[in-house]
Design an enzyme around this catalytic site. Sequence first.
Site, short mmCIF file in Angstrom:
data_model
loop_
_atom_site.label_atom_id
_atom_site.label_comp_id
_atom_site.label_asym_id
_atom_site.label_seq_id
_atom_site.Cartn_x
_atom_site.Cartn_y
_atom_site.Cartn_z
CB CYS A 7 -0.92 0.02 1.22
SG CYS A 7 -2.18 -1.26 1.22
CG HIS A 39 -2.59 3.90 3.66
ND1 HIS A 39 -3.22 3.82 2.44
CD2 HIS A 39 -2.55 2.63 4.15
CE1 HIS A 39 -3.55 2.56 2.20
NE2 HIS A 39 -3.15 1.83 3.21
CG ASN A 55 -6.19 -0.04 2.52
OD1 ASN A 55 -5.67 0.50 1.55
ND2 ASN A 55 -5.50 -0.67 3.46
N1 COA Z 1 -17.38 -8.46 11.36
C1 COA Z 1 -17.73 -8.81 12.59
N2 COA Z 1 -16.85 -9.28 13.51
C2 COA Z 1 -15.57 -9.41 13.13
C3 COA Z 1 -15.14 -9.07 11.82
C4 COA Z 1 -16.11 -8.58 10.93
N3 COA Z 1 -15.81 -8.21 9.67
N4 COA Z 1 -13.82 -9.30 11.74
C5 COA Z 1 -13.41 -9.76 12.92
N5 COA Z 1 -14.49 -9.83 13.76
C6 COA Z 1 -14.51 -10.27 15.15
C7 COA Z 1 -13.35 -11.15 15.49
O1 COA Z 1 -13.62 -12.47 15.14
C8 COA Z 1 -13.23 -10.93 16.96
O2 COA Z 1 -14.19 -11.74 17.62
P1 COA Z 1 -13.82 -12.49 18.98
O3 COA Z 1 -13.51 -11.40 19.97
O4 COA Z 1 -15.06 -13.25 19.28
O5 COA Z 1 -12.63 -13.34 18.65
C9 COA Z 1 -13.66 -9.48 17.17
O6 COA Z 1 -14.38 -9.12 15.99
C10 COA Z 1 -12.51 -8.54 17.37
O7 COA Z 1 -11.53 -8.85 16.40
P2 COA Z 1 -10.19 -8.07 16.34
O8 COA Z 1 -9.34 -8.64 15.25
O9 COA Z 1 -9.62 -7.92 17.70
O10 COA Z 1 -10.72 -6.63 15.89
P3 COA Z 1 -9.90 -5.31 15.80
O11 COA Z 1 -10.52 -4.29 16.66
O12 COA Z 1 -8.42 -5.54 15.88
O13 COA Z 1 -10.23 -4.87 14.30
C11 COA Z 1 -9.23 -4.85 12.14
C12 COA Z 1 -9.83 -5.71 13.23
C13 COA Z 1 -8.84 -5.74 10.99
C14 COA Z 1 -10.29 -3.85 11.67
C15 COA Z 1 -8.01 -4.07 12.70
O14 COA Z 1 -7.14 -4.97 13.36
C16 COA Z 1 -7.22 -3.35 11.63
O15 COA Z 1 -7.70 -2.40 11.04
N6 COA Z 1 -5.97 -3.73 11.42
C17 COA Z 1 -5.12 -3.08 10.41
C18 COA Z 1 -5.45 -3.64 9.06
C19 COA Z 1 -4.88 -2.82 7.94
O16 COA Z 1 -4.91 -1.60 7.97
N7 COA Z 1 -4.39 -3.50 6.90
C20 COA Z 1 -3.90 -2.90 5.70
C21 COA Z 1 -2.63 -2.16 5.88
S1 COA Z 1 -2.15 -1.36 4.43
#
Ligand code: COA
Length: 331
Positions: free
Chosen positions: A119, A252, A282
């Site tokens: 990215c 970003h 994104n």
């Molecule tokens: N819808 C509903 N629930 C979801 C879900 C979705 N799309 N995706 C994950 N969950 C659930 C998980 O299973 C987890 O459930 P659990 O507590 O029962 O295990 C819960 O939501 C929390 O998951 P978690 O991974 O801790 O959420 P988070 O607050 O870290 O958010 C992201 C997840 C992916 C949004 C976040 O980690 C993120 O933005 N990371 C950076 C990703 C990024 O920017 N990538 C590209 C870089 S260029």
Amino acid sequence: MIGATTGPRVGITGLGTCVPEQVMTNADLAKLVDTNDEWIVERTGIKERRIATQEEALSDIALPASRAALADAGVEGSDIDLLIVATVTPDMMFPTTSAILADELGATSAGAYDLLAGCTGFMYAIAQAYGLLASGMSNRALVVGGDVLSKVLDWTDRSTVVLFGDGAGAVVMERVERGGFLGFELGADGTGGKHLWYPGSGSRHYDGSDSFMKMNGREVFKFATRVMVSSARSILGQCGKTVDDVDVYVPHQANKRIIDHAVAKLGIAPEKTVVNVQKYGNTSSGSIPLALADARADGRLSDGKLVLMTGMGAGLTWGSALIEWTEGAAQ
Ligand code: COA
């Protein structure tokens, strides 16, 4: 790599974007995977994204974006002698999408190549173009950032499909009389590569049948919140500027929570920050040019404004640039 520019002034003299027509809302996604609008908005700030059709490839959106950037700069394809496309989702590995675009645009004397930096690709590409323009190797460059990550997502994986969308942006870069780029900072940390990867996409044998992009969201989140701040601080310090000098902050567009964290840690006023992740998700290398275009459409990119851009992504990589915006100031 970090450096304040010392050579001739080089700026952005044309800007264009293009996104696929097809809109996918959070409600649409909830029909495909176990998710809901409330979770997606709360955790990411994303409400909808654009998704390419089965027939659409990167060049189908990169070409209109490029044409718009050239028209904005008042130049033709034949005036371009360097064409870089930053992407991880080219039409195919070869011919490169840059060669396809050069052909379509009539940029027959351009050196054209694709650049891979996740990215962060657009940030790497504008730094490279800057170097070639400042050295006199190139007179006018077209730099495209774009991705169609929808093509490499696992559409059964709710943790990735909610985040990404398709889009492209392009800029014309050339010498300018005033303003222009003040500096760049680029970095890569391969130890984190395993947190955002696409096995089976290259020459390394992959046993799995699931050749899709994979992500450890929590680890990428930690990385992102760290480098968005450290990279911005580094480039500001290198260029002798402070956050108070920044007029427009273009981070970003990965996740609204990552942007909010960077804004709070850096102490940048939220009203200086460009946020459009809610409508595009994104878009990888398309993210920063799409945000620049929205800032410009809102009247925020007037002449002389100091713009800070920071990207991050797979590699793991990051990159920042500081530019004093120049409107219609090509030499
Ligand atoms: N819808 C509903 N629930 C979801 C879900 C979705 N799309 N995706 C994950 N969950 C659930 C998980 O299973 C987890 O459930 P659990 O507590 O029962 O295990 C819960 O939501 C929390 O998951 P978690 O991974 O801790 O959420 P988070 O607050 O870290 O958010 C992201 C997840 C992916 C949004 C976040 O980690 C993120 O933005 N990371 C950076 C990703 C990024 O920017 N990538 C590209 C870089 S260029």
